[in-house]
Scaffold this active site. Structure first.
Site, PDB file in Angstrom:
ATOM      1  N   PRO A 166       0.818  -1.226   0.000  1.00 35.08           N
ATOM      2  CA  PRO A 166       0.000   0.000   0.000  1.00 35.08           C
ATOM      3  C   PRO A 166       0.844   1.264   0.000  1.00 35.08           C
ATOM      4  CG  PRO A 166      -0.975  -1.604   1.447  1.00 35.08           C
ATOM      5  CD  PRO A 166       0.340  -2.193   1.001  1.00 35.08           C
ATOM      6  N   CYS A 167       0.414   2.225  -0.833  1.00 33.90           N
ATOM      7  CA  CYS A 167       1.208   3.434  -1.034  1.00 33.90           C
ATOM      8  C   CYS A 167       0.754   4.600  -0.155  1.00 33.90           C
ATOM      9  CB  CYS A 167       1.148   3.859  -2.502  1.00 33.90           C
ATOM     10  SG  CYS A 167      -0.520   4.278  -3.081  1.00 33.90           S
TER      11      CYS A 167
END
Length: 591
Positions: A234-235
């Site tokens: 996840p960014c």
């Protein structure tokens, strides 16, 4: 001159009329050939056609990639030959047609074998498949052409590669972009994880694998042994649009550590990681230095690069950071060749006036008409700004260079003008920030340099064209602030919004040529790209094509989740190019 009635092995067809009708399918430039060539051309591929000098006289030939395409007619080349044979047996002169078509099938095999021995990749497509979905047919050809070109580069650099099927795991899997890419190279997925329950179910429907949920609840020892670890973790902790709290993010910050634990336990030979480019700059670059050090401490030689599909021949723009690693050194690894390709176009991914496409709302259409009027007012001799146009700065005089308005003192702002030139005199101190642009209301002491530059550029632009802008300005005031900003990202294009691709974003109304699609970020339905010439939003299936995910049989049924998942996905073709240079190619099942 009348055509002769054909015969074969001394046999004649039942009638001249039926023979001539069927033999028309053997002519050049048949409908399905033209459909496929049109889609390939629109996708930016260039080729030769109807090559007489090659065995079988290929319909399409890509010389540099050494790929040949035959567009086989269903009847003449014997599609579903057992069923067709039974059908012909019920008609007249079955012996002629059995012998003729069987000979064609054997001839096709001989030609394919001869071409393969000469080093050519041979693709045979059926007429009915091309007619049913010419985009999918062209996409398959495009992938094989790109793969063949990459394989030749690998061969030139590394010698003849050995075929080997590897096992991979797909962490934070989403729609399965890594799965699609690695499977194309002949490798096998042995484990997947995805937190979103709806996407987990979809993963099972598309790939037949029951993906695990939260990877933090899975012990590394419970993950199967594997050769390649793939993870688009996840960014949000690192993205400019997210929290930017990095490893301190309470929801996602520990996920990179979980990846390290799995690497430490299983020690796979290869890894491929993906995230937003801002990872490299997060925390002043300290986060990125720390991540590299952690991976090297686990025994990996790593390479990283920011890549965008459009620089690798794919008409999609989102830039991502890719990290590849191997427990052995990588002297022969190379990144996909990046180049400018003016022939790129999203047109091949678009359906033509599809039923069910969401039309522009009256409000969105009216806003675009206002911006079109803005464009129309400028003489062609006046170049449009390359910087974002912030209409709120037209007439504004509030301080911004040395200090923010807040740092200047709210009580001292009454002598200035706020958003769109509104006078601040007489406005209560507690409300005065509401009359400034939203980006100018923060309580910092100083604006960043880029914001100072944009404000200055917009005020100078207004001063140069004040008479024209003042006549236009009242039209834009009824819209929300994001509609009051405009980005013209197509310098030199004809100033007609209805012939371009548009996107309503938080940063403003963004306009681009149809050469590449706007970034498919994790979109809300209002941020979906707009096809100007059809005055509609793109459909999920079209966005899937842009992400090279057209092979997925199932997407989220609701538009919102579909666009969000596609915006978060990796581009399959780009990942395939990267993986092809990193890992051995397995035994690929030819279609």
């Amino acid at each position: 001159m009348a055509r002769k009635t054909p015969c074969f092995n001394g046999l004649s067809p039942a009638s001249k009329k039926s023979s001539l009708a069927k033999s028309r399918n053997t002519r050049r430039d048949t409908q399905h050939e033209v459909m496929l060539r049109r889609e390939l051309w629109r996708a930016g591929l260039r080729f030769r056609k109807n090559v007489e000098s090659m065995p079988g006289k290929p319909d399409i030939l890509f010389p540099s990639a050494k790929v040949i395409v035959f567009c086989d007619g269903d009847f003449w080349h014997g599609r579903n030959w057992p069923a067709l044979k039974r059908k012909l047996a019920a008609g007249s002169n079955a012996g002629y047609w059995h012998a003729k078509i069987d000979a064609n099938i054997q001839r096709d095999r001989r030609h394919s074998t001869a071409l393969q021995r000469l080093g050519w990749t041979v693709i045979r497509l059926w007429e009915s498949d091309i007619k049913r979905d010419p985009f999918a047919a062209a996409a398959g050809v495009r992938q094989k052409v790109r793969a063949a070109s990459q394989a030749q580069q690998n061969h030139n650099r590394n010698g003849t590669p050995q075929s080997k099927t590897l096992r991979f795991i797909d962490l934070f899997a989403g729609l399965g972009g890594f799965h699609l890419a690695l499977s194309k190279l002949g490798h096998k997925c042995v484990f997947a994880s995805e937190l979103n329950s709806s996407l987990r179910k979809l993963y099972g429907r598309n790939f037949g694998i029951d993906a695990a949920g939260d990877i933090r609840e899975v012990q590394p020892s419970d993950v199967p042994a594997h050769d390649i670890l793939c993870a688009g973790f996840p960014c949000q902790p690192f993205s400019k649009a997210g929290s930017q709290r990095g490893f301190d993010c309470p929801k996602w910050g520990d996920l990179f550590e979980r990846v390290l634990q799995i690497l430490r336990h299983h020690r796979p030979e290869y890894l491929i990681l993906e995230n937003v480019p801002n990872v490299q700059w997060h925390g002043g670059g300290i986060t990125w230095v720390l991540m590299q050090r952690m991976l090297r401490e686990e025994g990996y030689h790593i390479h990283s690069r920011r890549l965008s599909p459009h620089r690798c021949g794919i008409p999609q723009i989102p830039e991502r950071l890719f990290i590849v690693g191997s427990r052995s050194e990588l002297p022969n690894f190379f990144w996909p060749e990046e180049k400018s390709d003016k022939s790129l176009s999203i047109l091949s991914a678009l359906s033509r006036k599809p039923s069910g496409a969401r039309k522009l709302s009256q409000r969105a259409a009216k806003c675009l008409e206002v911006w079109q009027d803005f464009l129309n007012r400028f003489p062609k001799s006046v170049e449009l700004p390359s910087f974002p146009i912030w209409s709120m700065e037209f007439g504004a005089t509030y301080p911004y260079e040395d200090r923010t308005p807040y740092a200047h003192g709210l009580k001292n702002l009454h002598k200035f003008r706020g958003s769109h030139g509104i006078e601040l005199k007489g406005i209560p101190k507690k409300n005065i920030l509401d009359y400034l642009p939203s980006y100018a209301r923060n309580k910092d002491r100083k604006f960043p340099d880029w914001k100072i530059q944009f404000i200055r550029q917009n005020r100078e632009f207004y001063a140069a064209h004040r008479e024209m802008i003042d006549k236009w300005l009242p039209q834009i005031l009824e819209f929300p602030s994001s509609f009051q900003k405009f980005e013209w990202n197509c310098k030199g294009a004809k100033r007609d919004l209805w012939k371009l691709v548009i996107q309503f974003r938080a940063s403003g109304v963004r306009v681009k040529r149809p050469t590449t699609a706007p970034s498919l970020v994790a979109m809300t339905t209002t941020q979906v790209p707009i096809i100007g010439w059809e005055k509609r939003y793109m459909m999920p299936v079209e966005c899937a094509r842009l992400q090279s995910m057209h092979e997925l049989k199932h997407l989220p049924e609701a538009a919102g989740p579909a666009f969000e998942a596609l915006g978060n996905a990796v581009n399959v073709d780009l990942v395939e190019l990267i993986a092809r240079a990193l890992v051995p190619v397995g035994k690929v099942k030819l279609k």
